[in-house]
Motif scaffolding. Structure first.
Motif, PDB file in Angstrom:
ATOM      1  N   TRP A 125      -5.012   3.150   0.998  1.00  0.00           N
ATOM      2  CA  TRP A 125      -5.372   3.455  -0.375  1.00  0.00           C
ATOM      3  C   TRP A 125      -6.839   3.818  -0.483  1.00  0.00           C
ATOM      4  N   VAL A 126      -7.099   4.709  -1.409  1.00  0.00           N
ATOM      5  CA  VAL A 126      -8.454   5.147  -1.748  1.00  0.00           C
ATOM      6  C   VAL A 126      -8.601   5.058  -3.256  1.00  0.00           C
ATOM      7  N   VAL A 127      -9.698   4.480  -3.713  1.00  0.00           N
ATOM      8  CA  VAL A 127      -9.972   4.357  -5.144  1.00  0.00           C
ATOM      9  C   VAL A 127     -11.254   5.105  -5.465  1.00  0.00           C
ATOM     10  N   LYS A 128     -11.251   5.857  -6.562  1.00  0.00           N
ATOM     11  CA  LYS A 128     -12.441   6.590  -6.983  1.00  0.00           C
ATOM     12  C   LYS A 128     -12.796   6.195  -8.416  1.00  0.00           C
ATOM     13  N   SER A 129     -14.100   6.096  -8.654  1.00  0.00           N
ATOM     14  CA  SER A 129     -14.562   5.730  -9.989  1.00  0.00           C
ATOM     15  C   SER A 129     -14.889   6.980 -10.796  1.00  0.00           C
ATOM     16  N   THR A 130     -15.059   6.792 -12.101  1.00  0.00           N
ATOM     17  CA  THR A 130     -15.274   7.938 -12.986  1.00  0.00           C
ATOM     18  C   THR A 130     -16.613   8.620 -12.751  1.00  0.00           C
ATOM     19  N   ASP A 131     -17.635   7.863 -12.326  1.00  0.00           N
ATOM     20  CA  ASP A 131     -18.946   8.473 -12.146  1.00  0.00           C
ATOM     21  C   ASP A 131     -19.224   8.875 -10.695  1.00  0.00           C
ATOM     22  N   GLY A 132     -18.218   8.735  -9.828  1.00  0.00           N
ATOM     23  CA  GLY A 132     -18.386   9.150  -8.449  1.00  0.00           C
ATOM     24  C   GLY A 132     -19.117   8.164  -7.567  1.00  0.00           C
ATOM     25  N   ALA A 133     -19.552   7.039  -8.110  1.00  0.00           N
ATOM     26  CA  ALA A 133     -20.371   6.105  -7.336  1.00  0.00           C
ATOM     27  C   ALA A 133     -19.609   5.511  -6.164  1.00  0.00           C
ATOM     28  N   TYR A 134     -18.274   5.448  -6.258  1.00  0.00           N
ATOM     29  CA  TYR A 134     -17.498   4.825  -5.190  1.00  0.00           C
ATOM     30  C   TYR A 134     -16.537   5.808  -4.529  1.00  0.00           C
ATOM     31  N   THR A 135     -16.879   7.092  -4.565  1.00  0.00           N
ATOM     32  CA  THR A 135     -16.019   8.066  -3.901  1.00  0.00           C
ATOM     33  C   THR A 135     -16.102   7.930  -2.391  1.00  0.00           C
ATOM     34  N   ASP A 136     -17.067   7.146  -1.872  1.00  0.00           N
ATOM     35  CA  ASP A 136     -17.184   6.975  -0.423  1.00  0.00           C
ATOM     36  C   ASP A 136     -16.571   5.653   0.032  1.00  0.00           C
ATOM     37  N   TRP A 137     -15.705   5.090  -0.748  1.00  0.00           N
ATOM     38  CA  TRP A 137     -15.075   3.833  -0.329  1.00  0.00           C
ATOM     39  C   TRP A 137     -14.245   4.018   0.928  1.00  0.00           C
ATOM     40  N   GLY A 138     -13.711   5.241   1.149  1.00  0.00           N
ATOM     41  CA  GLY A 138     -12.966   5.521   2.358  1.00  0.00           C
ATOM     42  C   GLY A 138     -11.540   4.991   2.298  1.00  0.00           C
ATOM     43  N   VAL A 139     -10.901   4.964   3.467  1.00  0.00           N
ATOM     44  CA  VAL A 139      -9.502   4.581   3.566  1.00  0.00           C
ATOM     45  C   VAL A 139      -9.389   3.115   3.916  1.00  0.00           C
ATOM     46  N   LYS A 140      -8.561   2.380   3.186  1.00  0.00           N
ATOM     47  CA  LYS A 140      -8.346   0.958   3.439  1.00  0.00           C
ATOM     48  C   LYS A 140      -6.899   0.758   3.891  1.00  0.00           C
ATOM     49  N   ASP A 141      -6.697   0.011   4.962  1.00  0.00           N
ATOM     50  CA  ASP A 141      -5.352  -0.279   5.454  1.00  0.00           C
ATOM     51  C   ASP A 141      -4.884  -1.640   4.955  1.00  0.00           C
ATOM     52  N   THR A 142      -3.663  -1.695   4.496  1.00  0.00           N
ATOM     53  CA  THR A 142      -3.039  -2.955   4.121  1.00  0.00           C
ATOM     54  C   THR A 142      -1.717  -3.056   4.862  1.00  0.00           C
ATOM     55  N   ASN A 143      -1.573  -4.052   5.744  1.00  0.00           N
ATOM     56  CA  ASN A 143      -0.379  -4.208   6.556  1.00  0.00           C
ATOM     57  C   ASN A 143       0.694  -5.001   5.811  1.00  0.00           C
ATOM     58  N   ILE A 144       1.938  -4.649   6.073  1.00  0.00           N
ATOM     59  CA  ILE A 144       3.076  -5.285   5.417  1.00  0.00           C
ATOM     60  C   ILE A 144       3.979  -5.894   6.486  1.00  0.00           C
ATOM     61  N   ASN A 145       4.377  -7.152   6.297  1.00  0.00           N
ATOM     62  CA  ASN A 145       5.359  -7.796   7.166  1.00  0.00           C
ATOM     63  C   ASN A 145       6.617  -8.081   6.361  1.00  0.00           C
ATOM     64  N   TRP A 146       7.757  -7.929   7.015  1.00  0.00           N
ATOM     65  CA  TRP A 146       9.034  -8.133   6.350  1.00  0.00           C
ATOM     66  C   TRP A 146       9.779  -9.276   7.035  1.00  0.00           C
ATOM     67  N   SER A 147      10.538 -10.066   6.255  1.00  0.00           N
ATOM     68  CA  SER A 147      11.285 -11.186   6.819  1.00  0.00           C
ATOM     69  C   SER A 147      12.553 -10.683   7.519  1.00  0.00           C
ATOM     70  N   SER A 148      13.247 -11.581   8.220  1.00  0.00           N
ATOM     71  CA  SER A 148      14.271 -11.156   9.179  1.00  0.00           C
ATOM     72  C   SER A 148      15.583 -10.754   8.516  1.00  0.00           C
ATOM     73  N   ALA A 149      16.075  -9.606   8.947  1.00  0.00           N
ATOM     74  CA  ALA A 149      17.449  -9.166   8.720  1.00  0.00           C
ATOM     75  C   ALA A 149      17.789  -8.358   9.957  1.00  0.00           C
ATOM     76  N   THR A 150      18.943  -8.584  10.528  1.00  0.00           N
ATOM     77  CA  THR A 150      19.223  -8.030  11.843  1.00  0.00           C
ATOM     78  C   THR A 150      20.530  -7.253  11.879  1.00  0.00           C
ATOM     79  N   ILE A 151      20.657  -6.445  12.929  1.00  0.00           N
ATOM     80  CA  ILE A 151      21.889  -5.722  13.235  1.00  0.00           C
ATOM     81  C   ILE A 151      22.360  -6.232  14.596  1.00  0.00           C
ATOM     82  N   LYS A 152      23.553  -6.807  14.638  1.00  0.00           N
ATOM     83  CA  LYS A 152      24.053  -7.395  15.874  1.00  0.00           C
ATOM     84  C   LYS A 152      24.897  -6.378  16.651  1.00  0.00           C
ATOM     85  N   ARG A 153      24.758  -6.417  17.961  1.00  0.00           N
ATOM     86  CA  ARG A 153      25.532  -5.559  18.850  1.00  0.00           C
ATOM     87  C   ARG A 153      26.033  -6.371  20.033  1.00  0.00           C
ATOM     88  N   ASN A 154      27.077  -5.864  20.678  1.00  0.00           N
ATOM     89  CA  ASN A 154      27.620  -6.499  21.876  1.00  0.00           C
ATOM     90  C   ASN A 154      27.833  -5.429  22.938  1.00  0.00           C
TER      91      ASN A 154
END
Length: 448
Positions: A125-154
């Motif tokens: 995500w990138v956020v920009k302010s109305t006056d341009g003061a924070y246009t250099d905030w750059g790219v921020k990464d936010t990682n997501i983890n998901w709980s378990s659901a599986t597909i079983k095979r034999n």
């Protein structure tokens, strides 16, 4: 994984990226030092199987800035739907949603909802302010983890007269991630060297290695054990099992789909063999795909590549041994592909005439670049020009500063150029870098 003749059960723990069974349970709050903005992410899976994120952006009361736009990138995931709060405009392009408003004042917040059929492992995500003061905030990464659901095979197969079984449970989120992932134009090595499934493949390899150690197998036996498992998977045609005539599968897709065609089983076998510590390449005879394995105790048919002998491994049909080459490929040539991580760059562009003056026509050009490979593209640049009809001459040109574009990444350049009016020209774009071949695109000739 166990032998039916001599039961020895080995626990195979496949690393899973988890899937939530609770719809939109609170996940995390992240504050970045360069920005006053705080973000709280909720996540979940809807009843119809869509992976959903709610991202709440808060502008603290003491920030001193009003926010104007928020751009959320899902790294080329398919976005099924999105929802913004009242007063915000939204638009999408190549897996990115951009939201904009006149002003989000200090002390207020806004919540955005995005849904995708594929799991969202991270977003930027990138956020920009109305006056341009924070246009250099750059790219921020936010990682997501998901709980378990599986597909079983034999799986059941035979090796050296014993029947073996394996009853794994694969991460549904990991499978869905690859199922919706683009099929990059490549020599197939990217399907082996992609890293998201490394933990899953490595856990299987650890179990194979443990069985081999317990049995006292030679490297020839260990590799043939892997081959016997892969050869036991049913052969399925892409045109029958997918909507495409050609659809290379990532290893987890071949495992969950319980088979594939020659390139699918070769990709899976090459990944397993390489992670076992043996050298491997992909071998591409006419209209076929197989594996080459570097093995000091093997014999039979082999291909020489970079000073090493890689013995042929057939992955379709059962009972083929290392070094056994099918008759139809004897005396033919084959392309050899090393399993080296590398970038695979694609791009597209769109242009818009935004202004006319007495002397110039001004065009805004948006270039979208994707790295669909398995390694970062180093010092990537774009060169954009309006060609003149005289060879080697241009009316206007610009070269961007270099960037490194990570595997799976997307980057946008918005360029403005003003060629003179009344001239015959065409738009010409090249993308180039240190570790991939130059690619280019041109428009038709037209008069400005």
């Amino acid at each position: 994984m166990r032998s039916m003749a001599n039961p020895c059960v080995l626990a195979i723990i496949l690393a899973s990226i988890l899937i939530s069974s609770v719809i939109l349970a609170s996940f995390q709050t992240v504050a970045h030092a360069q920005t006053p903005v705080k973000i709280t992410v909720s996540k979940g899976v809807t009843s119809n199987g869509l992976y959903t994120l709610k991202a709440k952006f808060s502008n603290p009361r003491d920030s001193g800035y009003s926010l104007q736009s928020i751009e959320i990138s899902l790294s080329k995931q398919d976005i099924t739907k999105y929802k913004a709060p009242s007063g915000w405009m939204a638009k999408t392009r190549d897996g990115t949603v951009s939201f904009s408003t006149k002003a989000m004042r200090p002390g207020t917040s806004a919540t955005f909802e995005i849904s995708s059929p594929a799991p969202i492992f991270f977003f930027r995500w990138v956020v920009k302010s109305t006056d341009g003061a924070y246009t250099d905030w750059g790219v921020k990464d936010t990682n997501i983890n998901w709980s378990s659901a599986t597909i079983k095979r034999n799986y059941k197969w035979t090796f050296e007269g014993e029947e073996w079984t394996w009853d794994p449970a694969f991460s549904k989120a990991l499978y869905d991630y690859y199922r919706y992932k683009d099929r990059p134009p490549t020599d197939y090595s990217v399907y082996v060297t992609d890293t998201y499934d490394d933990k899953m493949i490595s856990s299987l390899v650890d179990s194979i290695r443990e069985v081999a150690k317990e049995r006292g197998w030679t490297e020839w036996q260990t590799i043939n054990f892997v081959i016997s498992f892969v050869q036991s998977l049913p052969y399925t045609s892409d045109s029958v099992t997918t909507a495409f005539d050609e659809y290379p599968r990532y290893p987890i897709e071949t495992l969950v789909d319980n088979g594939g065609d020659c390139e699918d089983t070769s990709i899976l076998a090459a990944d397993l063999i390489q992670k076992l510590g043996y050298g491997a390449i992909l071998i591409n005879p006419p209209e076929h795909m197989a594996v080459g394995v570097y093995c000091t105790s093997c014999d039979g048919s082999y291909y020489e590549f970079e000073g090493r002998d890689y013995f042929y491994v057939e992955t379709t049909g059962e009972n083929w041994q290392i070094g056994e080459l099918p008759e139809e490929y004897r005396g033919t040539t084959a392309d050899l592909y090393p399993l080296t991580a590398k970038p695979t760059i694609t791009f597209r562009w769109e242009s818009e005439l935004v202004n006319y003056s007495n002397s110039y026509a001004t065009y805004k050009i948006l270039i979208t670049i994707n790295n669909e490979g398995s390694a970062a593209a180093k010092n990537l640049k774009t060169w954009t020009a309006f060609d003149a009809q005289q060879a080697g001459k241009v009316w206007k040109q610009i070269t961007t500063d270099p960037i490194d574009l990570e595997a799976g990444g997307t980057y946008y350049w918005e360029i403005t150029l003003s060629p003179p009016r009344g001239k015959d020209t065409r738009l010409h774009i090249q993308v180039y870098g240190d570790n991939f071949s130059t690619i280019e695109s041109t428009s038709k000739w037209f008069k400005t």
